[in-house]
Design an enzyme around this catalytic site. Structure first.
Site: not given
Length: 241
Positions: A18, A55, A195
């Protein structure tokens, strides 16, 4: 009669592929690498930068919420912007497998299939690694979720924390659902979606492996389908009916 000792299981290793991981709860990240394009078209493995997107850090936190003792690997494939390539993702996944990942979570979706990513996913699955990826509940395919053998996850508003669903019909891009989990980062707008559902299922799988309820070598779908709180797709009702 003396009771048999409880078996001690090795820590479960989860790779977060990520935007990086900043200060996860519990133990620090075990290993971290960033993957960047080189001028000759190859991929360079370099020390990671801070997670400016936030994120990957949110994904890691959700994994650790489900499995606090998970050993985390940080494969940073996003830089300062929310764009990456199949080559960078493939390099991060290959590195994670080489470092002993049991579960790899890719809370991302690329719109185009590329051979380099297909080969990396196939190699990971052949090595016994579970690959979890986010996908839309409906609509066209995204990769790596669309590859055979990948655990395809979308958000499901029916699911609470710790719950999952099995859509069951085999249709659509995603096969499993979990709490989309609105995540609030300091100074950021609330976010959520497929996600974070993928992160939750990766954490639940890691916790099941750590507890011995999902045996090594057993296909992940065996445990996922048995653990599903809901079977079938979420039914959406319009305001008029």
């Amino acid at each position: 009669m003396t009771a048999a000792p409880t078996p001690v299981l090795a820590p479960v290793t989860v790779a977060v592929i990520d935007s990086g991981i900043a200060s996860p709860p519990g133990a620090p990240v075990a290993l971290a690498r960033a993957f960047r394009p080189a001028q000759d078209g190859s991929v360079r493995a370099v020390p990671p930068e801070p997670d400016t997107l936030g994120h990957g850090s949110a994904v890691a936190r959700l994994v650790r919420e489900a499995c606090p003792d998970a050993r985390l690997l940080d494969a940073q494939v996003f830089g300062r912007h929310s764009a990456t390539s199949a080559g960078l993702v493939a390099a991060g996944l290959t590195w994670a497998v080489e470092q002993g990942a049991d579960v790899c979570v890719l809370s991302l979706g690329l719109r185009s299939d590329r051979a380099v990513l297909a080969e990396a996913v196939a190699a990971a699955l052949a090595a016994g690694v579970t690959v979890v990826a986010s996908a839309p509940a409906r609509g066209g395919p995204v990769w790596p979720a669309a590859y055979p053998g990948v655990v395809r996850v979308s958000g499901d508003a029916r699911c609470g924390v710790g719950e999952l669903s099995w859509f069951g019909d085999g249709g659509g891009a995603a096969e499993y659902g979990a709490c989309p989990g609105v995540v609030v980062e300091p100074g950021r707008q609330p976010t959520g979606g497929a996600s974070f559902a993928a992160a939750r299922i990766a954490g639940l799988l890691a916790a099941a492996r750590a507890a011995g309820t999902w045996a090594a070598g057993e296909a992940p779908e065996v445990w996922l389908r048995a653990a599903a709180r809901f079977v079938g797709r979420e039914r959406r009702v319009s305001a008029g009916g």
